[in-house]
Design a protein around this motif. Sequence first.
Motif, mmCIF file in Angstrom:
data_model
loop_
_atom_site.group_PDB
_atom_site.id
_atom_site.type_symbol
_atom_site.label_atom_id
_atom_site.label_comp_id
_atom_site.label_asym_id
_atom_site.label_seq_id
_atom_site.Cartn_x
_atom_site.Cartn_y
_atom_site.Cartn_z
ATOM 1 N N PRO A 54 -4.105 -54.596 -31.081
ATOM 2 C CA PRO A 54 -3.062 -55.211 -30.305
ATOM 3 C C PRO A 54 -1.573 -55.838 -30.211
ATOM 4 O O PRO A 54 -0.856 -55.788 -30.030
ATOM 5 C CB PRO A 54 -3.380 -55.931 -29.027
ATOM 6 N N ASP A 55 -1.768 -56.488 -31.631
ATOM 7 C CA ASP A 55 -0.321 -56.964 -32.643
ATOM 8 C C ASP A 55 0.353 -56.272 -33.184
ATOM 9 O O ASP A 55 1.230 -56.050 -33.261
ATOM 10 C CB ASP A 55 -1.050 -58.347 -32.980
ATOM 11 N N MET A 56 -0.269 -55.099 -33.190
ATOM 12 C CA MET A 56 0.209 -53.582 -34.647
ATOM 13 C C MET A 56 0.682 -53.001 -33.269
ATOM 14 O O MET A 56 2.040 -52.206 -33.572
ATOM 15 C CB MET A 56 -0.912 -52.939 -34.677
ATOM 16 N N GLU A 57 0.531 -52.963 -31.647
ATOM 17 C CA GLU A 57 0.726 -52.174 -30.764
ATOM 18 C C GLU A 57 2.030 -52.885 -30.996
ATOM 19 O O GLU A 57 3.274 -52.113 -30.447
ATOM 20 C CB GLU A 57 -0.280 -52.043 -29.609
ATOM 21 N N LYS A 58 2.065 -54.732 -30.570
ATOM 22 C CA LYS A 58 3.844 -54.799 -30.608
ATOM 23 C C LYS A 58 4.603 -55.184 -31.349
ATOM 24 O O LYS A 58 5.627 -54.870 -31.283
ATOM 25 C CB LYS A 58 3.100 -56.262 -29.946
ATOM 26 N N ALA A 59 4.020 -55.374 -32.618
ATOM 27 C CA ALA A 59 4.985 -54.767 -33.147
ATOM 28 C C ALA A 59 5.457 -53.410 -34.095
ATOM 29 O O ALA A 59 6.434 -53.479 -34.022
ATOM 30 C CB ALA A 59 3.855 -55.138 -34.802
ATOM 31 N N GLN A 60 4.727 -52.425 -33.345
ATOM 32 C CA GLN A 60 5.262 -51.021 -33.419
ATOM 33 C C GLN A 60 6.425 -50.740 -32.146
ATOM 34 O O GLN A 60 7.707 -50.127 -32.723
ATOM 35 C CB GLN A 60 4.091 -49.738 -32.901
ATOM 36 N N LEU A 61 6.500 -51.522 -31.092
ATOM 37 C CA LEU A 61 8.048 -51.513 -30.563
ATOM 38 C C LEU A 61 8.537 -52.101 -30.777
ATOM 39 O O LEU A 61 9.485 -52.106 -30.531
ATOM 40 C CB LEU A 61 7.077 -52.114 -29.388
ATOM 41 N N VAL A 62 8.489 -53.618 -30.992
ATOM 42 C CA VAL A 62 9.980 -53.933 -31.720
ATOM 43 C C VAL A 62 10.466 -53.401 -32.628
ATOM 44 O O VAL A 62 12.015 -53.108 -32.669
ATOM 45 C CB VAL A 62 9.037 -56.298 -32.258
ATOM 46 N N LEU A 63 9.214 -52.312 -34.117
ATOM 47 C CA LEU A 63 10.117 -51.914 -34.890
ATOM 48 C C LEU A 63 10.709 -50.507 -34.863
ATOM 49 O O LEU A 63 10.965 -49.354 -35.707
ATOM 50 C CB LEU A 63 9.389 -52.205 -36.205
ATOM 51 N N GLU A 64 9.883 -49.745 -33.566
ATOM 52 C CA GLU A 64 10.156 -48.298 -32.919
ATOM 53 C C GLU A 64 11.398 -48.206 -33.735
ATOM 54 O O GLU A 64 12.039 -46.446 -33.701
ATOM 55 C CB GLU A 64 9.748 -47.694 -32.172
ATOM 56 N N GLN A 65 12.409 -48.789 -33.588
ATOM 57 C CA GLN A 65 14.159 -48.569 -33.710
ATOM 58 C C GLN A 65 14.752 -48.720 -34.997
ATOM 59 O O GLN A 65 16.099 -48.699 -35.352
ATOM 60 C CB GLN A 65 14.794 -49.464 -32.458
ATOM 61 N N ASP A 74 -12.931 -40.084 -29.307
ATOM 62 C CA ASP A 74 -13.234 -40.551 -28.935
ATOM 63 C C ASP A 74 -12.505 -42.448 -28.304
ATOM 64 O O ASP A 74 -12.952 -43.071 -27.595
ATOM 65 C CB ASP A 74 -15.157 -40.397 -28.775
ATOM 66 N N PHE A 75 -13.414 -43.086 -29.587
ATOM 67 C CA PHE A 75 -12.243 -44.493 -29.053
ATOM 68 C C PHE A 75 -10.904 -44.487 -28.332
ATOM 69 O O PHE A 75 -10.913 -45.583 -28.169
ATOM 70 C CB PHE A 75 -11.943 -45.161 -31.177
ATOM 71 N N LYS A 76 -9.499 -43.469 -28.959
ATOM 72 C CA LYS A 76 -8.555 -43.487 -28.303
ATOM 73 C C LYS A 76 -8.743 -43.878 -27.020
ATOM 74 O O LYS A 76 -7.478 -44.466 -26.291
ATOM 75 C CB LYS A 76 -7.624 -42.695 -29.245
ATOM 76 N N ASN A 77 -9.331 -42.572 -26.413
ATOM 77 C CA ASN A 77 -9.384 -42.699 -25.391
ATOM 78 C C ASN A 77 -10.676 -43.296 -24.499
ATOM 79 O O ASN A 77 -10.103 -43.829 -23.129
ATOM 80 C CB ASN A 77 -10.443 -41.765 -25.032
ATOM 81 N N LYS A 78 -11.129 -44.704 -25.141
ATOM 82 C CA LYS A 78 -11.807 -45.666 -24.398
ATOM 83 C C LYS A 78 -10.947 -46.492 -24.448
ATOM 84 O O LYS A 78 -10.898 -47.486 -23.373
ATOM 85 C CB LYS A 78 -12.922 -45.938 -24.845
ATOM 86 N N ARG A 79 -10.298 -47.079 -25.501
ATOM 87 C CA ARG A 79 -9.440 -48.527 -25.845
ATOM 88 C C ARG A 79 -8.478 -48.043 -25.449
ATOM 89 O O ARG A 79 -7.869 -49.272 -24.752
ATOM 90 C CB ARG A 79 -9.572 -48.765 -27.766
ATOM 91 N N PHE A 133 -4.810 -47.970 -26.935
ATOM 92 C CA PHE A 133 -4.062 -48.443 -27.549
ATOM 93 C C PHE A 133 -3.089 -46.811 -27.864
ATOM 94 O O PHE A 133 -3.445 -46.132 -27.906
ATOM 95 C CB PHE A 133 -4.515 -48.555 -28.856
ATOM 96 N N ASN A 134 -1.536 -47.218 -27.474
ATOM 97 C CA ASN A 134 -0.766 -46.250 -27.773
ATOM 98 C C ASN A 134 -0.443 -46.384 -28.821
ATOM 99 O O ASN A 134 0.471 -46.900 -29.968
ATOM 100 C CB ASN A 134 0.416 -46.575 -26.839
#
Length: 169
Positions: free
Chosen positions: A79-90, A108-113, A115-116
């Motif tokens: 979840p923290d990496m997902e937030k960091a990814q959003l901050v640094l995408e630009q 299966d993990f991707k679909n279950k959890r 996370f983007n």
Amino acid sequence: MQLRILLLTTLALITYSCKEVKENKIITTQPTAKTSKELVKASYEDLEGNPIELSQYKGKRVLLNYWATWCRPCIEEMPDMEKAQLVLEQENYIFLFASDQSIKKITDFKNKRGFNLKYIKYNGMYAEQAISALPVTLIYNEVGEQVHRFDGGLKWDSPEMIEKLRQVK
């Protein structure tokens, strides 16, 4: 006591100096078309099975996280990496999440959890990357040089970590 050490040292020297020396033989074979093709396997692949190499991302800063579906610290930091990814995408960053597990297990993990994150399959062995425990995150600069390595789960969306990632040159 000194006599015992002297005897043990002498015995060790005799044992190791008397080993039989075997003749070294070098055997060379010419690769056939089939074996040459088999040896050319991408280091990574996307979830559709398409080959990926990190060199494809030259010109971008890459955060490459090695993880596994069974690794609790790996999942806890996502979840923290997902937030960091959003901050640094630009800021010219690409985040990749590599697991050596099967594409089916990763999907299966991707679909279950939910996370983007960009999940990829690692086709190598963790030992090749000097990885003995997960998670491990490698940071590459825009010319493809590894500039940081982080072992263990971290708080990726902290202001300090975001600033450290922004400073990668």
